[in-house]
Enzyme design. Structure first.
Site, short mmCIF file in Angstrom:
data_model
loop_
_atom_site.label_atom_id
_atom_site.label_comp_id
_atom_site.label_asym_id
_atom_site.label_seq_id
_atom_site.Cartn_x
_atom_site.Cartn_y
_atom_site.Cartn_z
N LYS A 93 -27.31 -38.09 9.93
CA LYS A 93 -28.70 -37.67 9.78
C LYS A 93 -28.90 -36.22 10.22
O LYS A 93 -28.13 -35.67 11.00
CB LYS A 93 -29.62 -38.63 10.53
CG LYS A 93 -29.70 -39.99 9.82
CD LYS A 93 -30.75 -40.90 10.36
CE LYS A 93 -30.84 -42.18 9.50
NZ LYS A 93 -31.79 -43.16 10.04
N ARG A 115 -25.68 -48.71 12.60
CA ARG A 115 -25.56 -48.68 11.14
C ARG A 115 -24.92 -47.36 10.76
O ARG A 115 -25.49 -46.30 11.02
CB ARG A 115 -26.94 -48.84 10.51
CG ARG A 115 -26.97 -48.87 9.00
CD ARG A 115 -28.40 -49.05 8.51
NE ARG A 115 -28.47 -49.07 7.05
CZ ARG A 115 -28.58 -47.99 6.28
NH1 ARG A 115 -28.63 -46.79 6.84
NH2 ARG A 115 -28.63 -48.10 4.97
#
Length: 265
Positions: free
Chosen positions: A208, A244
């Site tokens: 991210k 995740r």
């Protein structure tokens, strides 16, 4: 033991690996590889939720993911469906998925909670303040940890009211969703606010944008995977339920090293 959820994006436009596994056979092969590398759950999604992305529609989402879910579930894998749509979740659960991973926490389509309850499925409820197209418009917090926890508590209560069993609810603070830059690091430092709600906690930091503040704007995918693995080890050390990730191998190794250091082995 912290679970590793391997990401299987069946999309042409995900922010990191969009297009690599868009064809069903490629996505199935990738899911099998992630499982062989140690993924406990395969999280299959057919619509990108990257900032600024536009929805594809339920029909196309279902077309993309159902063959992948059916094949991976037939292999014996534990499959999660990454969707905020009730009908997609219903069909995915019928095809063999056992977890509904809803980034909206049931806000986008509240019926998804009843779908999960009727199927006796687990449900991961994400912290969400609106769709991906304009999520940063709501990235304003005074006390981010407490505010995220309070909003997730409301989502958990909605799931319970819909009939989801308490022991099947997982909370996700939504790293990167309606949170910009340093807000994500602050939230990670304040995850005890979420943990105190008493539910298992899942985090997704993988590749991210906020990792750039630690690595630099030109960080390669490999460096972001390393950073993700480190955040995963911190998550495991702090007792989080699951992480995740895109790169299962590096995350598995980082957690194994942390456990050996701490004497958990």
């Amino acid at each position: 033991m912290t679970q590793i959820w391997g990401i299987v994006n069946v999309t042409p436009d995900s922010f990191s690996d969009g297009g690599r596994y868009f064809e069903a056979e490629h996505a199935i092969s990738h899911g099998r590889l992630l499982r062989s590398q140690g993924a406990d759950v395969l999280d299959v999604g057919g619509e990108s939720t990257r900032p600024g992305s536009e929805p594809v529609g339920a029909e196309e989402e279902i077309r993309r993911i159902l063959p992948v879910i059916e094949a991976l579930a037939a292999d014996g894998a534990t499959v999660s469906v990454d969707t905020y749509r009730a009908e997609t979740a219903r069909l995915a659960l019928a095809a063999g998925a056992r977890i509904v991973n809803d980034v909206s926490g049931g806000l986008a389509e509240p019926d998804i909670l009843s779908v999960a309850a009727d199927a006796h499925a687990f449900v991961a409820l994400g912290h969400w303040r609106g769709p991906s197209a304009d999520m940063y418009a709501n990235a304003s917090y005074d006390r981010i940890g407490a505010e995220v926890a309070a909003e997730l508590r409301d989502r958990a209560e909605a799931a319970l009211a819909a009939g989801v069993l308490r022991e099947r609810i997982i909370l996700d603070p939504g790293i990167g969703f309606a949170k910009a830059g340093e807000q994500n690091w602050t939230l990670l430092r304040q995850l005890d606010e979420v943990r105190r709600l008493g539910f298992p906690v899942l985090i997704g930091t993988s590749r991210k944008r906020f990792l750039d503040s630690a690595l630099g704007d030109d960080a390669s995918e490999a460096r972001k995977d390393l950073a993700t693995a480190i955040t995963s080890a911190f998550a495991a050390r702090n007792g989080l339920h699951a992480v995740r990730v895109h790169d299962v191998s590096s995350t598995r190794d980082a957690i194994a090293v942390m456990e050996a250091w701490e004497g958990w082995a």
